[in-house]
Design an enzyme around this catalytic site. Structure first.
Site, PDB file in Angstrom:
ATOM      1  N   ARG A 139      13.361   4.311  12.664  1.00  0.00           N
ATOM      2  CA  ARG A 139      12.351   5.540  12.949  1.00  0.00           C
ATOM      3  C   ARG A 139      10.850   5.053  14.272  1.00  0.00           C
ATOM      4  NH1 ARG A 139       8.874   4.830   6.746  1.00  0.00           N
ATOM      5  NH2 ARG A 139       7.519   6.487   7.837  1.00  0.00           N
ATOM      6  N   HIS A 177      12.719  -2.509   1.996  1.00  0.00           N
ATOM      7  CA  HIS A 177      12.319  -1.467   2.484  1.00  0.00           C
ATOM      8  C   HIS A 177      12.793  -0.094   2.079  1.00  0.00           C
ATOM      9  CE1 HIS A 177       9.968  -3.253   4.730  1.00  0.00           C
ATOM     10  NE2 HIS A 177      10.276  -3.912   5.551  1.00  0.00           N
ATOM     11  N   ASN A 218       8.053  -5.369  -1.264  1.00  0.00           N
ATOM     12  CA  ASN A 218       8.525  -4.223  -0.266  1.00  0.00           C
ATOM     13  C   ASN A 218       6.551  -4.667   0.455  1.00  0.00           C
ATOM     14  OD1 ASN A 218       7.855  -2.179   0.770  1.00  0.00           O
ATOM     15  ND2 ASN A 218       8.771  -0.354   0.256  1.00  0.00           N
ATOM     16  N   GLU A 232      13.630  -8.901   0.883  1.00  0.00           N
ATOM     17  CA  GLU A 232      12.491  -7.743   1.542  1.00  0.00           C
ATOM     18  C   GLU A 232      13.126  -6.369   1.040  1.00  0.00           C
ATOM     19  OE1 GLU A 232      12.154  -8.204   5.500  1.00  0.00           O
ATOM     20  OE2 GLU A 232      11.162  -6.598   5.448  1.00  0.00           O
ATOM     21  N   TYR A 240      10.598   9.344   1.870  1.00  0.00           N
ATOM     22  CA  TYR A 240      10.615   8.205   0.825  1.00  0.00           C
ATOM     23  C   TYR A 240      11.401   9.048  -0.509  1.00  0.00           C
ATOM     24  CZ  TYR A 240       7.375   6.115   3.804  1.00  0.00           C
ATOM     25  OH  TYR A 240       7.207   4.753   5.498  1.00  0.00           O
ATOM     26  N   ALA A 264       3.576  -0.800   4.833  1.00  0.00           N
ATOM     27  CA  ALA A 264       2.350  -1.115   5.739  1.00  0.00           C
ATOM     28  C   ALA A 264       2.374  -2.216   6.868  1.00  0.00           C
ATOM     29  CB  ALA A 264       1.492  -0.310   6.044  1.00  0.00           C
ATOM     30  N   PRO A 304       1.099  -1.387   0.170  1.00  0.00           N
ATOM     31  CA  PRO A 304      -0.249   0.213  -0.010  1.00  0.00           C
ATOM     32  C   PRO A 304       0.701   1.374   0.004  1.00  0.00           C
ATOM     33  CG  PRO A 304      -0.245  -1.207   2.053  1.00  0.00           C
ATOM     34  CD  PRO A 304       0.360  -2.303   1.323  1.00  0.00           C
ATOM     35  N   ASN A 305       0.225   2.496  -0.774  1.00  0.00           N
ATOM     36  CA  ASN A 305       0.522   3.425  -0.661  1.00  0.00           C
ATOM     37  C   ASN A 305       2.222   3.478  -1.820  1.00  0.00           C
ATOM     38  OD1 ASN A 305      -1.423   5.266   1.125  1.00  0.00           O
ATOM     39  ND2 ASN A 305      -0.435   3.439   2.383  1.00  0.00           N
ATOM     40  N   ASP A 321       3.044 -15.688   5.669  1.00  0.00           N
ATOM     41  CA  ASP A 321       2.727 -16.945   5.486  1.00  0.00           C
ATOM     42  C   ASP A 321       2.909 -17.901   3.928  1.00  0.00           C
ATOM     43  OD1 ASP A 321       2.707 -17.161   8.151  1.00  0.00           O
ATOM     44  OD2 ASP A 321       0.297 -17.506   8.060  1.00  0.00           O
ATOM     45  N   ARG A 343       3.927  11.451  -1.946  1.00  0.00           N
ATOM     46  CA  ARG A 343       3.648  11.329  -0.387  1.00  0.00           C
ATOM     47  C   ARG A 343       5.215  10.748   0.340  1.00  0.00           C
ATOM     48  NH1 ARG A 343       4.561   4.358   1.152  1.00  0.00           N
ATOM     49  NH2 ARG A 343       4.064   5.545   3.334  1.00  0.00           N
TER      50      ARG A 343
HETATM   51  C1  DQA Z   1       7.954   1.008   4.016  1.00  0.00           C
HETATM   52  C2  DQA Z   1       8.199   1.169   5.728  1.00  0.00           C
HETATM   53  C3  DQA Z   1       6.626   0.836   5.858  1.00  0.00           C
HETATM   54  O1  DQA Z   1       7.299   1.338   7.637  1.00  0.00           O
HETATM   55  C4  DQA Z   1       5.768   1.689   5.449  1.00  0.00           C
HETATM   56  O2  DQA Z   1       4.878   1.504   6.380  1.00  0.00           O
HETATM   57  C5  DQA Z   1       5.494   2.407   3.952  1.00  0.00           C
HETATM   58  C6  DQA Z   1       7.327   1.598   3.286  1.00  0.00           C
HETATM   59  C7  DQA Z   1       9.779   1.411   3.178  1.00  0.00           C
HETATM   60  O3  DQA Z   1       9.615   1.084   2.221  1.00  0.00           O
HETATM   61  O4  DQA Z   1      10.392   2.378   3.233  1.00  0.00           O
HETATM   62  O5  DQA Z   1       4.718   2.182   3.074  1.00  0.00           O
HETATM   63  O6  DQA Z   1       8.253  -0.320   3.421  1.00  0.00           O
END
Ligand code: DQA
Length: 148
Positions: free
Chosen positions: A106, A99, A73, A97, A22, A76, A9-10, A86, A17
């Site tokens: 943070r 981020h 990624n 993974e 970011y 949230a 998400p996002n 799972d 954002r």
């Molecule tokens: C994120 C970090 C997460 O805590 C956050 O909710 C995101 C983006 C990152 O890419 O830094 O939406 O995964």
């Protein structure tokens, strides 16, 4: 070799954002970089983004027997989703993974991470170049340690 890149998400709002966290590059630029690196590595890549947990679970399940590696990624959902964890464990596809921000420096709630344990590696706080670094990590892993 086929990679699947999954964004939660996002992530589609990159560039809009919280740019101080970011960055100013948008989602299209992220996709462009991922596609460019895939071309350099000689891998196929599919890029998927969803704001919905179940859709991400469905996508991971549908990668079974198709993708050789997953870059994810979960955004949230990293901090909340046993279902995504799972699903990754269920399909057993090697995953890295990513981020964009450094989640460990943070807010406290971002230190809870359900995903790391089922991934072979994590790239944290490297901005959007973290995605291509994760692709390189996965490529080396699947290629017996050989890099480009
Ligand atoms: C994120 C970090 C997460 O805590 C956050 O909710 C995101 C983006 C990152 O890419 O830094 O939406 O995964």
């Amino acid at each position: 070799m086929k990679f699947l890149v999954i964004n939660g998400p996002n992530i589609n709002l990159l560039g809009i954002r919280e740019p101080e966290i970011y960055g100013r590059e948008d989602y299209a630029e992220l996709c462009r970089r991922v596609n460019a690196r895939a071309a350099e590595l000689g891998t196929e890549v599919e890029i998927f983004q969803s704001n919905h947990e179940g859709d991400i679970v469905d996508k991971i399940q549908s990668a079974y027997g198709k993708a050789d590696g997953i870059i994810i990624n979960p955004a949230a959902y990293t901090h909340t989703s046993v279902a995504i964890r799972d699903a990754l464990a269920a399909v057993g596809i090697p995953a890295v993974e990513v981020h964009i921000s450094d989640v460990n420096s943070r807010e406290g709630f971002r230190k809870l991470n359900y995903i790391s344990e089922v991934c072979l590696g994590s790239v944290n706080g490297r901005g959007i170049k973290g995605y291509t670094e994760a692709m390189d990590m996965l490529f080396a892993e699947l290629n017996g340690g050989k890099t480009l």
